[in-house]
Design a protein around this motif. Structure first.
Motif, short mmCIF file in Angstrom:
data_model
loop_
_atom_site.label_atom_id
_atom_site.label_comp_id
_atom_site.label_asym_id
_atom_site.label_seq_id
_atom_site.Cartn_x
_atom_site.Cartn_y
_atom_site.Cartn_z
N THR A 1 3.95 40.44 45.08
CA THR A 1 3.47 39.76 43.75
C THR A 1 4.72 39.18 43.10
O THR A 1 5.89 39.45 43.89
CB THR A 1 3.32 40.91 42.75
OG1 THR A 1 4.37 41.81 42.69
CG2 THR A 1 1.90 41.78 43.40
N ARG A 2 4.68 38.63 41.93
CA ARG A 2 5.87 38.02 41.36
C ARG A 2 6.75 39.17 41.03
O ARG A 2 8.18 39.07 41.17
CB ARG A 2 5.39 37.48 40.05
CG ARG A 2 6.40 36.75 39.21
CD ARG A 2 6.75 37.96 38.02
NE ARG A 2 7.99 37.30 37.28
CZ ARG A 2 7.95 36.87 36.14
NH1 ARG A 2 6.67 36.31 35.86
NH2 ARG A 2 9.07 36.24 35.66
N ALA A 3 6.31 40.41 40.61
CA ALA A 3 7.30 41.56 40.39
C ALA A 3 8.23 41.92 41.57
O ALA A 3 9.05 42.16 41.14
CB ALA A 3 6.39 42.67 39.67
N GLN A 4 7.46 42.06 42.65
CA GLN A 4 7.93 42.50 44.04
C GLN A 4 9.14 41.69 44.09
O GLN A 4 10.21 42.04 44.93
CB GLN A 4 6.95 42.66 44.98
CG GLN A 4 6.09 44.20 44.80
CD GLN A 4 5.36 43.95 46.07
OE1 GLN A 4 4.32 43.37 46.04
NE2 GLN A 4 5.50 45.19 46.88
N ARG A 5 8.85 40.33 43.85
CA ARG A 5 9.95 39.50 44.33
C ARG A 5 10.97 39.32 43.18
O ARG A 5 11.85 38.87 43.32
CB ARG A 5 9.16 37.89 44.42
CG ARG A 5 8.32 37.90 45.65
CD ARG A 5 7.54 36.66 45.39
NE ARG A 5 6.32 36.57 46.06
CZ ARG A 5 5.91 35.54 46.97
NH1 ARG A 5 6.64 34.72 47.42
NH2 ARG A 5 4.80 35.90 47.44
N LEU A 6 10.95 39.92 42.19
CA LEU A 6 11.78 40.16 41.05
C LEU A 6 12.28 38.86 40.57
O LEU A 6 13.41 38.58 40.18
CB LEU A 6 13.28 40.80 41.61
CG LEU A 6 12.91 42.13 42.36
CD1 LEU A 6 14.27 42.77 42.68
CD2 LEU A 6 12.45 43.15 41.35
N ALA A 7 11.30 38.14 40.44
CA ALA A 7 11.51 36.37 40.14
C ALA A 7 11.72 36.61 38.58
O ALA A 7 11.04 37.27 37.78
CB ALA A 7 10.10 35.76 40.09
N ARG B 1 -2.23 42.49 51.19
CA ARG B 1 -2.40 41.81 49.93
C ARG B 1 -0.82 40.75 49.96
O ARG B 1 -0.01 41.06 50.87
CB ARG B 1 -2.31 42.69 48.61
CG ARG B 1 -1.05 43.60 48.47
CD ARG B 1 -1.18 44.45 47.19
NE ARG B 1 -0.04 45.06 47.05
CZ ARG B 1 0.10 46.47 47.58
NH1 ARG B 1 -0.85 46.96 48.09
NH2 ARG B 1 1.35 47.20 47.47
N GLU B 2 -0.67 40.05 48.90
CA GLU B 2 0.43 39.36 48.78
C GLU B 2 1.57 40.12 48.21
O GLU B 2 1.06 40.71 47.02
CB GLU B 2 0.09 37.89 48.27
CG GLU B 2 -0.65 37.15 49.25
CD GLU B 2 -1.20 36.05 48.48
OE1 GLU B 2 -2.07 35.99 47.61
OE2 GLU B 2 -0.97 34.71 48.73
N ASN C 1 -1.20 35.40 42.41
CA ASN C 1 -1.25 35.22 43.96
C ASN C 1 -2.47 34.33 44.49
O ASN C 1 -3.28 34.20 43.82
CB ASN C 1 -1.16 36.73 44.67
CG ASN C 1 0.17 37.37 44.58
OD1 ASN C 1 0.29 38.36 43.98
ND2 ASN C 1 1.08 37.01 45.05
N ILE D 1 1.99 41.98 52.44
CA ILE D 1 2.21 43.45 52.95
C ILE D 1 0.89 44.32 52.96
O ILE D 1 -0.12 43.96 52.32
CB ILE D 1 3.09 44.38 51.73
CG1 ILE D 1 2.44 43.87 50.39
CG2 ILE D 1 4.48 43.93 51.89
CD1 ILE D 1 3.33 44.53 49.08
#
Lengths: 459, 421
Positions: B132-138, B129-130, B148, B259
């Protein structure tokens, strides 16, 4: 005579518990909420801990409400299918200065009637939590601190209120109103409503509601932002006990704990701000939170982040709850309820109903209340995916079934927006954040929300 | 509280494959063609095919069917071929656990409730999967319209809906370019593409596509704010010179930075490699439990459907050999570790005796020129010339690396330092 005995303004944690209490006591309840769903404001973001009150100000209304709320939650939770993750908490001292503060915290706990606390040595901490950093010097164990589902209880409370006649109106921001000596006329975005007494549970807007309806505010809301990060479920095996820091004057500090949904949570930050609308997540603060979490549990470095969120606590210029009555104006304000409100809500509701009684109001309590149940979302209890006939799994990360989503959408209190659906089912709240299910949820919710997921509908 | 209902028993199979994407379906087909008795593929979606199912654009299928297909057509063909070969497909079935005792027993759920399948071997092919916005802490608000590419594709090709009209596209991997086409198919017009790095992740010529579509590209751009309620209204980016620019939009599409979907592998206690974030394997695709194999993009982020298909087919061959007792022991494997400048390597270890996948797959952590050198205790064993960008495929011959004690480290070295090969 006004159509309602009481108009409760705000369907946050406090407003929902209030609506339930007043409905159970036989009052004709009107609940007005500015947002499209319950828990749309401050209440949607908290750390989901059921507190014992061990560190609350001794003798305070806050402490009394927390302890009453705690007891009532335990008493009613089985009947409403509400979870309790029995974790206990440790106030961990990471420095000698913090260690020196543990005595005072222990004394306070005992004064507050939380007598089962005990000290843990560094080796006892390691035995209990082998993944916790060895920098933990000493801790105070508070066995009664637990984790709950931060949203489902309030849905359950509103369902019970509704079952006993409460009228619940969303998208009904209170714009103005007048008191005629006997009752109130409220002008809202959804039209006019009449009620004898007002209970102001407007959270972040509590002072503004006072200003709008009473002409002046007795307190001032000073929003305090809290940001959180949620680790993937792989983290849940790394820590069992809630890890609390030694608190300072302003905040309980950054907490590390499991969630009822099988994740691990770190937060909140405590950031004063003027803005009452925006609760942004900020990269720098999130990095600092994650670093803090990894410093506490080093193995978290290998676990992905599932979600980040932020909320605003409706703090005021004073530390305590701001509960007051104006009997001559048929008015009660319940303000300044910060993070302890999750625990205290049921206790606050009972306390406020007592104040209402002192204003001379009497009703015939419901003799045999109905007890609506809510869907269990907690990981440690049976969930719908294990039962036949669920359709299929829509949200794979959180194992949310097609049947659960259909039931939420068709239930007696359907969600008013996507956030409401997420809080009722957990759909889209897992590690992929909708990579897999967002489009299907858009299709399943088409035509239901004023703010739809698909832009097609919006256009 | 109600007790968990007892699962029904779905019997014993030779091979259970988790995931009906290109890797899982090709593994299943190959296993049947190799004469394996019972092969079951379980897929949590209600349709087989994996990610290509919702990639409505070509090119798919050159390697597999010698023709250019769209993703959905490709997915249908893969599934049809598996069924023709005698594979059993169970759709809408989610694996919730795998007991790895004396035998392997998977617990699943579908509309009929919980059920169990015992398997002699299991192949995990759960894909990617790609981030996410959360994982990138944007930073910013969390409005509707942030998603995504996988979700965008599902909107476009499965639900025939548009999640936004004027999105900002984040990233310049191939998937970002494919998202431009997906946007077009639902009538959305991206207002900008933004990239954190100073240049694109894909090869330069690909960037003709955004130019052709009139989508401006900003390099060295970092998101500092996403704003909007209830839907995205604008994104603020900080560019290399430190200035902040606001871009009005109604969506933000976070593309790529894949990931592996390794949550099942983790949950059942397999060793997960911190570099790939997929299960750690040997050259036969064996995970830390040699009865459980893995193939496809679960192994590493990220390869094409065709590559994953081929990998599934090859791992199937090893599984078939293993069922006949013809695979060498998994014990005593040589660890292959990423050295300087290398983000990950797969397989992560080589069992003694050779055979299996003949090449290591690597990614560099930053653009690199020089040589890629494998060393044991400082002594060079093999090297290849290297000129690589991050996220691009790098291969290294595996032959001979397993002979000898101690781990092998593969790292990037400047030309002058390589000695002893």
């Amino acid at each position: 005579m006004p159509a309602s005995d009481v108009a409760i303004i705000g369907a946050g944690a406090v407003g929902c518990a209030m609506a339930r209490r007043f409905a159970l006591e036989g009052a004709r309840v009107l609940l007005l909420e500015k947002g499209a769903d319950l828990l749309s404001g401050a209440s949607k973001a908290n750390s989901a801990i059921l507190h014992t009150g061990f560190d609350a100000p001794a003798g305070s209304v806050e402490l009394a409400c927390m302890q009453a709320g705690y007891a009532e939650y335990l008493e009613i939770r089985d009947r409403m299918n509400l979870p309790l993750l029995k974790t206990g908490a440790m106030v961990v001292a990471w420095s000698d200065a913090e260690r020196a503060a543990l005595d005072g915290i222990e004394d306070r706990a005992r004064t507050n009637g939380v007598g089962d606390v005990r000290r843990l040595t560094a080796s006892e901490i390691r035995e209990r939590e082998p993944n916790l950093s060895h920098g933990a010097l000493e801790a105070l164990l508070v066995p009664g601190e637990h984790v709950i589902d931060p949203w489902s209880p309030f849905l359950a409370y509103l369902l019970q209120a509704k079952a006993h006649g409460a009228e619940i109106v969303f998208d009904a921001e209170v714009l103005g109103g007048a008191f005629d000596g006997d009752g109130w006329t409220l002008r809202t975005a959804k039209g006019e409503f009449h009620a004898r007494t007002i209970v102001n549970c407007a959270g972040l807007y509590g002072d503004r509601i006072e200003r709008t309806l009473l002409g002046e505010a007795s307190f001032e809301i000073r929003p305090r932002k809290g940001q959180f990060a949620v680790f993937d479920k792989a983290a849940a095996e790394l820590i069992r006990t809630i890890v609390l820091p030694v608190p300072n004057e302003r905040t309980k500090g950054v907490v590390l704990c499991r969630t009822a949904f099988g994740n691990v949570l770190v937060g909140p930050t405590a950031e004063e701000q003027e803005d009452r609308e925006r609760a942004t997540v900020e990269e720098d603060a999130l990095v600092a939170l994650l670093d803090r979490a990894i410093a506490m549990v080093p193995a978290l470095a290998d676990v992905d982040v599932t979600a980040v969120y932020a909320g605003l606590r409706p703090a005021s210029e004073e530390k305590g709850y701001r509960i007051r009555t104006l009997p001559e104006r048929n008015w009660i304000t319940v303000g300044g309820i910060r993070s302890t409100g999750l625990t205290a809500s049921l206790g606050i509701a009972a306390h406020v109903f007592g104040l209402y009684g002192e204003m001379g109001r009497r009703h015939q309590p419901i003799a045999d209340p109905v007890w609506p149940t809510v869907a269990n979302l907690a990981e440690h209890r049976l969930r719908d995916w294990a039962r036949p006939g669920h359709g299929d799994i829509v949200c794979h990360c959180e194992l949310v079934t097609q049947r659960e989503i259909a039931q939420a959408l068709e239930g007696p209190l359907p969600p008013g927006d996507f956030g409401g659906l997420k809080r009722r089912t957990r759909a889209g709240m897992g590690r992929c954040q909708g990579f897999n299910c967002n489009a299907r949820l858009a299709e399943m919710t088409a035509g239901r929300f004023a703010a739809p997921l698909a832009a097609d509908e919006a256009a | 509280m109600t007790a968990t209902p007892a699962p029904r028993d779905d019997g014993v199979v030779d091979v259970l494959i988790v995931g009906a994407g290109p890797a899982g379906l090709s593994a299943a087909t190959a296993l049947k063609r190799l004469g394996v008795g019972s092969v079951v593929v379980v897929e949590r979606e209600t349709e087989a095919g994996g990610v290509p199912r919702h990639c409505g654009h070509p090119p798919f299928g050159m390697r597999e069917f010698s023709r250019v297909l769209t993703g959905p057509a490709y997915a249908r063909r893969l599934a049809a071929r598996a069924l023709e070969a005698g594979v059993t497909l169970k759709l809408g079935a989610t694996v919730v656990g795998i007991e790895r005792g004396e035998s392997l027993v998977a617990t699943l759920t579908d509309d009929g409730g919980l059920f169990r399948i015992e398997a002699r071997r299991i192949v995990l092919a759960t894909g990617v999967r790609e981030r996410t916005r959360a994982q990138r802490l944007a930073s910013g608000d969390r409005p509707i319209g942030v998603l995504n590419t996988g979700a965008l594709q599902a909107y476009a090709y499965l639900q025939h809906l548009a999640p936004f009209r004027r999105p900002v596209i984040v990233g310049t991997e191939l998937v970002a370019l494919s998202s431009l086409l997906t946007c077009r198919s639902v009538g959305a017009k991206p207002v900008a593409m933004i990239e954190e790095n100073a240049g694109p992740t894909v090869r330069r010529p690909f960037m003709a596509l955004p130019r052709l579509l009139g989508v401006p590209v900003r390099y060295g751009a970092h998101i500092v704010d996403i704003r909007g309620k209830p839907r995205v209204e604008r994104v603020s980016i900080r560019t290399a010179d430190g200035s902040v620019e606001d871009i009005a939009c109604d969506g933000v599409l976070f593309t790529g930075r894949f990931i592996p979907e390794s949550s099942l592998a983790r949950r059942i206690g397999l060793v997960v490699d911190p570099g790939t974030r997929g299960p750690s394997i040997d050259q036969f695709g064996r995970t830390s439990d040699p009865r459980v194999f893995a193939a496809g993009n679960l192994l590493r982020p990220v390869e094409t459907a065709g590559w994953s298909w081929d990998e599934g087919r090859r791992v199937a061959g090893f599984v078939a050999d293993d069922l006949k007792g013809r695979l060498p022991s998994a014990d005593g494997a040589t660890a292959i570790e990423p050295g300087r400048g290398v983000r990950y390597i797969v397989p992560q270890r080589l069992a003694p005796g050779g055979g299996g996948l003949d090449r290591l797959q690597l990614r560099v952590s930053a653009a690199a020129k020089g040589r890629l050198v494998a060393r044991r205790n400082g002594a060079a064993l093999a090297s290849v010339a290297l000129s690589a960008q991050p996220e691009r495929r790098v291969l290294f011959p595996a032959a001979g690396l397993a002979a000898g004690p101690g781990p092998v480290v593969v790292g990037v070295e400047p030309l002058s330092r390589v000695t002893g090969c």
